[in-house]
Write an enzyme that holds these catalytic residues in place. Structure first.
Site, PDB file in Angstrom:
ATOM      1  N   CYS A   1       0.841  -1.203   0.000  1.00  0.00           N
ATOM      2  CA  CYS A   1       0.000   0.000   0.000  1.00  0.00           C
ATOM      3  C   CYS A   1       0.882   1.261   0.000  1.00  0.00           C
ATOM      4  O   CYS A   1       1.538   1.542  -0.981  1.00  0.00           O
ATOM      5  CB  CYS A   1      -0.974  -0.051   1.177  1.00  0.00           C
ATOM      6  SG  CYS A   1      -2.321   1.126   0.981  1.00  0.00           S
TER       7      CYS A   1
ATOM      8  N   HIS B   1      -3.674  -5.270   0.703  1.00  0.00           N
ATOM      9  CA  HIS B   1      -3.127  -5.731   1.987  1.00  0.00           C
ATOM     10  C   HIS B   1      -3.148  -7.259   2.077  1.00  0.00           C
ATOM     11  O   HIS B   1      -4.202  -7.845   2.348  1.00  0.00           O
ATOM     12  CB  HIS B   1      -3.932  -5.131   3.148  1.00  0.00           C
ATOM     13  CG  HIS B   1      -3.688  -3.664   3.309  1.00  0.00           C
ATOM     14  ND1 HIS B   1      -2.654  -3.159   4.062  1.00  0.00           N
ATOM     15  CD2 HIS B   1      -4.323  -2.600   2.785  1.00  0.00           C
ATOM     16  CE1 HIS B   1      -2.663  -1.835   4.001  1.00  0.00           C
ATOM     17  NE2 HIS B   1      -3.669  -1.481   3.231  1.00  0.00           N
TER      18      HIS B   1
ATOM     19  N   GLU C   1      -1.816  -8.991   4.399  1.00  0.00           N
ATOM     20  CA  GLU C   1      -1.726  -9.423   5.796  1.00  0.00           C
ATOM     21  C   GLU C   1      -3.092  -9.617   6.446  1.00  0.00           C
ATOM     22  O   GLU C   1      -3.183 -10.189   7.515  1.00  0.00           O
ATOM     23  CB  GLU C   1      -0.875  -8.420   6.602  1.00  0.00           C
ATOM     24  CG  GLU C   1      -1.468  -7.029   6.792  1.00  0.00           C
ATOM     25  CD  GLU C   1      -1.209  -6.061   5.641  1.00  0.00           C
ATOM     26  OE1 GLU C   1      -1.050  -6.521   4.497  1.00  0.00           O
ATOM     27  OE2 GLU C   1      -1.197  -4.833   5.885  1.00  0.00           O
TER      28      GLU C   1
END
Ligand code: XMP
Length: 522
Positions: free
Chosen positions: A77, A170, A172
């Protein structure tokens, strides 16, 4: 080792968590970390997301040396935008802020095996989670596109010569279902990290580190509370230096029912930790007389705790003089990784460093140095560690309990009779929750005593007694929380038992407020 540079994204901890799950050791440092001051030799670097825009006047930027280390860098990002900003790409605000699910179209390049490594095992369209206001509208020279979405033409890019990867989404978060595979590809395949970091290797390393710091004669003191963090830290210390570690349990008069005996049994008798129990309950209760303001209660308890603990530590120091050991030089604290990160995370144009103490102010007067063996771990890792160290399951899964104890759960003045009421009610409440098999589903539960009286009828008699409020919440980070939806029959049993068994209570209410706007404690 993987180095994560944190630009202040709300997801930064998760990146670290994932990397650990793959069995790779990682450390997270503020994004402003000077690379030549680093005492790590990372095999790869991950740049996190950020609430900033790279063109903001006070936007955080990495030391450009990051890109000269010759190790792969993955920008997530803001991290992607930071890479582009450094290499001459162009970033612009999106017409529509992109937030939520998106489909990423993976673009593979024939005869470019390195470029394809990040998305190895994936192809076509995959679901990803986006949360950004800016995006690339031109990639820097030398970068290839390896993924795009309908609105982001440069959602994933790579520079093969410089080993730089950038992704707009993202990986994660769980909302990117294949995100783990992508991060694992980066860590294991691109960076070629060995995936052999385990909790056992952590224990060995930490014991070695403690022994080296403390030396063959040094002594350490630490407060224990009966919570999982201080217990695990204490047990690790005991494994490392045996009886040269002195644990102190201060009875502040506002602990749960039978708490001191329980802790003594679990830590002293069962785990063999050198434990001193100090009953200072009179002192605490005396100072709490007449005090109704919760913040005042917190201050009084905090300050009195420091006073009692320091005087005990000084006594231990004197008592052990003859044993031939050195002075007590270190203070053990059960600080966890999220506390450390919270303290050093990027906040503003420069990294602000504030040290975090569970018991603020202890080292200042005592001139002790801190030892924090859990500072690299997350809560669930501490629990795993606890299990390996043979700490009782019940203790490992205990709900958190605040330092000021039930003093902040007694609204109004704290008196021995109020303490007795809330203790008894809380004990029944937790017992029934455990019987119903709900204890681990709930993140924190307790009974509070309200400073009001209500009318009731018992037998043929009118009663005028107090009200117990029950609280139970589900949460992952304690920053936000939902009230727990109890089955009615469990609530009914709890209410019946409390009203029948606890003298002074004729009503039980259940708190149905979420955090925010309410808090977990009353
Ligand atoms: P709140 O009430 O702020 O609680 O939603 C969040 C978490 O922090 C705990 N808590 C405290 N812990 N000293 C502590 O050691 C305190 O003064 C204190 N106040 C709240 C609370 O139990 C919950 O886990």
């Amino acid at each position: 080792t993987i180095l994560i540079l944190d630009f202040g994204s709300q997801y930064s901890h998760l990146i670290a968590r994932r990397v650990r799950e793959f069995g790779v050791y990682c450390e997270m440092l503020p994004c402003t970390q000077k690379i030549n001051e680093l005492n790590l030799n990372p095999k790869g670097i991950i740049l996190s997301g950020s609430p900033y825009s790279v063109y903001d006047k006070d936007a955080p930027h990495v030391d450009p040396m990051v890109f000269n280390l010759g190790v792969p860098v993955l920008g997530i990002c803001y991290g992607l935008q930071e890479i582009s900003w450094n290499f001459g790409g162009s970033i612009a605000p999106c017409n529509h802020r992109e937030y939520g699910h998106a489909m990423l179209n993976i673009i593979k390049h024939q005869n470019h095996p390195f470029a394809n490594k990040l998305f190895d095992g994936l192809e076509g369209d995959i679901q990803v989670w986006m949360s950004h206001g800016d995006q690339l509208d031109r990639a820097p020279d030398g970068f290839k596109v390896i993924g795009c979405t309908q609105t982001s033409p440069f959602a994933a890019i790579i520079n093969e010569e410089k080993y730089l990867f950038g992704i707009q989404f993202h990986p994660e978060v769980t909302h990117t279902p294949r995100g783990k595979d992508i991060l694992k590809n980066f860590v294991a395949s691109v960076c070629e990290c060995q995936t052999n970091w385990t909790m056992e290797s952590f224990i060995d390393k930490e014991i070695g580190r403690i022994r080296q710091i403390v030396g063959p004669n040094g002594q350490v003191v630490g407060a224990v509370s009966g919570g999982v963090d201080s217990t695990v830290a204490a047990k690790l210390m005991k494994e490392a230096i045996g009886d040269r570690f002195h644990a102190v349990l201060v009875d502040n008069g506002v602990m749960r029912l039978n708490e001191c005996q329980t802790v003594k049994k679990l830590l002293g008798d069962h785990l063999g930790i050198n434990l001193k129990v100090v009953d200072a309950s009179d002192k605490f209760l005396d100072r709490l007389k007449g005090v109704t303001d919760p913040e005042k209660k917190r201050k009084i308890i905090g300050n009195t705790f420091i006073e009692v603990f320091e005087s005990e530590a000084a006594k231990i120091d004197l008592e052990t003089k003859e044993s031939g050991h050195g002075n007590i030089e270190y203070l053990l604290q059960g600080t966890l990784y999220p506390d450390v990160i919270e303290s050093i995370s990027f906040k503003g144009p420069s990294a602000t460093i504030k040290t975090h103490h569970n018991v603020g102010g202890l080292t200042k007067n005592m001139k002790l140095k801190l030892i924090e063996p859990l500072r690299e771990l997350f809560k669930d890792e501490v629990r795993e560690l606890g299990k390996i160290l043979s700490i009782d399951e019940d203790l490992v899964w205990r709900h958190p309990f605040p330092g000021p104890g039930i003093a902040i759960r007694i609204l109004g003045e704290v008196t021995p009779s109020q303490v007795a009421i809330v203790r008894a009610a809380d004990h029944i409440y937790i017992e029934e929750i455990k019987k119903a098999g709900l204890y681990r589903k709930i993140s924190q539960a307790y009974a509070a005593l309200l400073p009001v009286k209500a009318v009731g009828v018992m037998g043929d008699k009118r009663t005028y007694e107090q009200v117990i409020a029950l609280r139970a919440v589900e949460t992952t980070d304690f920053m936000t929380a939902d009230w727990f939806p109890f089955p009615y029959d469990v609530l009914k049993r709890i209410s019946n038992r409390i009203i029948n068994e606890v003298k002074g209570v004729n009503r039980v209410v259940y708190d149905v407020s979420s955090k925010p706007p309410a808090t977990i404690e009353w």
